[in-house]
Design a protein around this motif. Structure first.
Motif, PDB file in Angstrom:
ATOM      1  N   ARG A 111       0.824  -1.201   0.000  1.00 37.18           N
ATOM      2  CA  ARG A 111       0.000   0.000   0.000  1.00 37.18           C
ATOM      3  C   ARG A 111       0.866   1.262   0.000  1.00 37.18           C
ATOM      4  O   ARG A 111       0.598   2.203  -0.756  1.00 37.18           O
ATOM      5  N   ARG A 112       1.911   1.272   0.828  1.00 34.80           N
ATOM      6  CA  ARG A 112       2.814   2.432   0.848  1.00 34.80           C
ATOM      7  C   ARG A 112       3.479   2.630  -0.510  1.00 34.80           C
ATOM      8  O   ARG A 112       3.588   3.745  -1.021  1.00 34.80           O
ATOM      9  N   TRP A 113       3.906   1.508  -1.091  1.00 41.16           N
ATOM     10  CA  TRP A 113       4.559   1.574  -2.406  1.00 41.16           C
ATOM     11  C   TRP A 113       3.595   2.109  -3.460  1.00 41.16           C
ATOM     12  O   TRP A 113       3.974   2.952  -4.287  1.00 41.16           O
ATOM     13  N   ALA A 114       2.367   1.649  -3.465  1.00 42.37           N
ATOM     14  CA  ALA A 114       1.390   2.051  -4.480  1.00 42.37           C
ATOM     15  C   ALA A 114       1.084   3.544  -4.407  1.00 42.37           C
ATOM     16  O   ALA A 114       0.766   4.172  -5.425  1.00 42.37           O
ATOM     17  N   ARG A 115       1.193   4.119  -3.222  1.00 44.37           N
ATOM     18  CA  ARG A 115       0.903   5.541  -3.056  1.00 44.37           C
ATOM     19  C   ARG A 115       2.095   6.428  -3.412  1.00 44.37           C
ATOM     20  O   ARG A 115       1.944   7.643  -3.533  1.00 44.37           O
ATOM     21  N   ASP A 147      -3.695   3.908 -10.841  1.00 48.43           N
ATOM     22  CA  ASP A 147      -4.931   3.138 -11.003  1.00 48.43           C
ATOM     23  C   ASP A 147      -4.878   1.751 -10.370  1.00 48.43           C
ATOM     24  O   ASP A 147      -5.846   0.988 -10.461  1.00 48.43           O
ATOM     25  N   LEU A 148      -3.778   1.396  -9.725  1.00 44.75           N
ATOM     26  CA  LEU A 148      -3.637   0.036  -9.197  1.00 44.75           C
ATOM     27  C   LEU A 148      -4.670  -0.286  -8.117  1.00 44.75           C
ATOM     28  O   LEU A 148      -5.159  -1.412  -8.035  1.00 44.75           O
ATOM     29  N   ARG A 199      -7.734   1.266  -7.866  1.00 43.14           N
ATOM     30  CA  ARG A 199      -9.048   1.274  -8.518  1.00 43.14           C
ATOM     31  C   ARG A 199      -9.292  -0.017  -9.291  1.00 43.14           C
ATOM     32  O   ARG A 199     -10.417  -0.543  -9.300  1.00 43.14           O
ATOM     33  N   LEU A 200      -8.263  -0.543  -9.910  1.00 45.69           N
ATOM     34  CA  LEU A 200      -8.388  -1.765 -10.700  1.00 45.69           C
ATOM     35  C   LEU A 200      -8.231  -3.028  -9.852  1.00 45.69           C
ATOM     36  O   LEU A 200      -8.256  -4.133 -10.380  1.00 45.69           O
ATOM     37  N   GLU A 201      -8.038  -2.851  -8.559  1.00 48.89           N
ATOM     38  CA  GLU A 201      -7.991  -3.953  -7.582  1.00 48.89           C
ATOM     39  C   GLU A 201      -6.783  -4.873  -7.751  1.00 48.89           C
ATOM     40  O   GLU A 201      -6.834  -6.057  -7.431  1.00 48.89           O
ATOM     41  N   TYR A 202      -5.690  -4.307  -8.237  1.00 48.59           N
ATOM     42  CA  TYR A 202      -4.438  -5.058  -8.242  1.00 48.59           C
ATOM     43  C   TYR A 202      -3.733  -4.927  -6.887  1.00 48.59           C
ATOM     44  O   TYR A 202      -2.959  -5.804  -6.490  1.00 48.59           O
ATOM     45  N   ILE A 203      -4.002  -3.822  -6.200  1.00 46.41           N
ATOM     46  CA  ILE A 203      -3.490  -3.578  -4.855  1.00 46.41           C
ATOM     47  C   ILE A 203      -4.683  -3.273  -3.957  1.00 46.41           C
ATOM     48  O   ILE A 203      -5.618  -2.577  -4.368  1.00 46.41           O
ATOM     49  N   ALA A 204      -4.661  -3.796  -2.730  1.00 48.57           N
ATOM     50  CA  ALA A 204      -5.767  -3.546  -1.796  1.00 48.57           C
ATOM     51  C   ALA A 204      -5.211  -3.318  -0.399  1.00 48.57           C
ATOM     52  O   ALA A 204      -4.040  -3.620  -0.114  1.00 48.57           O
ATOM     53  N   THR A 205      -6.045  -2.792   0.480  1.00 44.16           N
ATOM     54  CA  THR A 205      -5.620  -2.555   1.858  1.00 44.16           C
ATOM     55  C   THR A 205      -5.698  -3.824   2.706  1.00 44.16           C
ATOM     56  O   THR A 205      -5.078  -3.906   3.766  1.00 44.16           O
ATOM     57  N   PHE A 221       1.742 -10.203 -13.154  1.00 43.51           N
ATOM     58  CA  PHE A 221       1.659  -9.228 -14.241  1.00 43.51           C
ATOM     59  C   PHE A 221       0.287  -8.566 -14.177  1.00 43.51           C
ATOM     60  O   PHE A 221      -0.745  -9.229 -14.252  1.00 43.51           O
ATOM     61  N   PHE A 222       0.271  -7.243 -14.043  1.00 38.10           N
ATOM     62  CA  PHE A 222      -0.978  -6.506 -13.915  1.00 38.10           C
ATOM     63  C   PHE A 222      -1.485  -6.120 -15.302  1.00 38.10           C
ATOM     64  O   PHE A 222      -0.953  -5.219 -15.939  1.00 38.10           O
TER      65      PHE A 222
END
Length: 224
Positions: A102-106, A125-126, A128-134, A165-166
Motif C-alpha cells: 500500500r505504501r509503495w502504491a501511493r 490506477d492500481l 481502482r483496478l484492484e491489483y493492490i488492496a488494503t 503481471f498486472f
C-alpha cells in the motif's frame, strides 16, 4: 523392518508437530505435508513488482491453514498423475506485507518495475483496478498463488503471462493466447477448482479455499 518403519513414522510425526508448533493454531508449514512441492516465494526476494524484499518475509517458508494445505495436497496428487507439480509464489501473507504494498502504491514516483509488471497500467490506477488492496485474502491463510511445473525438467508451464503481471492478459477469461497456453491454464484451473479452491478472475495464479476457516481475519505474524 516393521519396527524400524514405525520408529521412522513416529520421528516424522514428531518433527512435523515441533515445526508447526512455531505457528499460530490452525496454521502449518506446507512442506511438512507436501515435501516435494516447489517454492519460489517472490516476496522473500527482490524479484517482484516492487523490486525489493517485502516486509514480514523472514524466510522462504510456505505457510497456510491446515484445511488449505490438505486441499493443496490433493491437487499435487492429481497433478502427479500427469507428471506435473505445483510451484508456489506466495501463500500466507502478513498484513505488514500488504501495508508495504500500500505504501509503495501511493508513492507514484517509484516505478522501478513498471515495464516488467505493469507496462500498460498507470500506477495511480492500481487500487481502482484492484491489483493492490488494503486487505488481502492471503492474510487469512487459505489463499495461494501458484503455477504448474513439469516434474522432469522442473520448468514452469507457459501460462501466457508472468506471475503478478498486472493486465488483462492475466485474467482467467482472457483468450488471446496460444493453444498451449490456454491448455496449461485450463489444467491449473481444473486441478484447483475440482479440489476445493475458487479462483480470482483477474489473476490466473490466485486461488482461495472454499469455506476458508479464517475468512475476514487478517493475521500479521511474520513468515519465518
Amino acid at each position: 523392518m516393521l519396527k524400524s518403519i514405525n520408529i521412522l513414522l513416529i520421528l516424522v510425526s514428531a518433527f512435523t508437530l515441533q515445526s508447526s508448533s512455531q505457528l499460530p493454531k490452525g496454521f502449518v508449514y506446507v512442506t511438512d505435508y507436501i515435501p516435494d512441492i516447489s517454492l519460489e516465494l517472490r516476496y522473500f526476494c527482490s524479484d517482484n513488482f516492487i523490486g525489493t524484499h517485502i516486509d514480514g518475509y523472514e524466510a522462504e517458508k510456505c505457510i497456510l491453514s491446515l484445511p488449505a494445505t490438505l486441499a493443496l495436497q490433493k491437487v499435487q496428487a492429481v497433478l502427479k498423475e500427469k507428471n506435473l507439480g505445483i510451484k508456489v509464489f506466495d501463500a500466507y501473507r502478513p498484513q505488514r506485507a500488504v501495508d508495504h504494498f500500500r505504501r509503495w502504491a501511493r508513492n507514484l514516483s517509484d516505478t522501478l518495475m513498471k515495464q516488467e509488471y505493469y507496462p500498460t497500467v498507470a500506477k495511480k490506477d492500481l487500487f481502482r483496478l484492484e491489483y493492490i488492496a488494503t486487505k488481502s485474502r492471503h492474510s487469512s491463510g487459505s489463499t495461494v498463488d501458484i503455477t504448474l511445473i513439469n516434474l522432469d525438467t522442473k520448468k514452469e508451464l507457459d501460462m501466457g503471462s508472468s506471475y503478478d503481471f498486472f493486465g488483462k492478459i492475466s485474467w482467467v477469461a482472457y483468450q488471446d493466447l496460444t493453444k498451449e497456453q490456454l491448455h496449461n491454464r485450463k489444467l491449473l484451473q481444473e486441478a484447483m477448482l475440482q479440489n476445493g479452491f475458487r479462483n480470482y478472475p483477474q489473476e490466473w495464479w490466485h486461488f482461495t479455499l472454499r469455506g476458508e476457516p479464517y475468512r475476514d481475519q487478517y493475521f500479521d505474524f511474520p513468515v519465518r
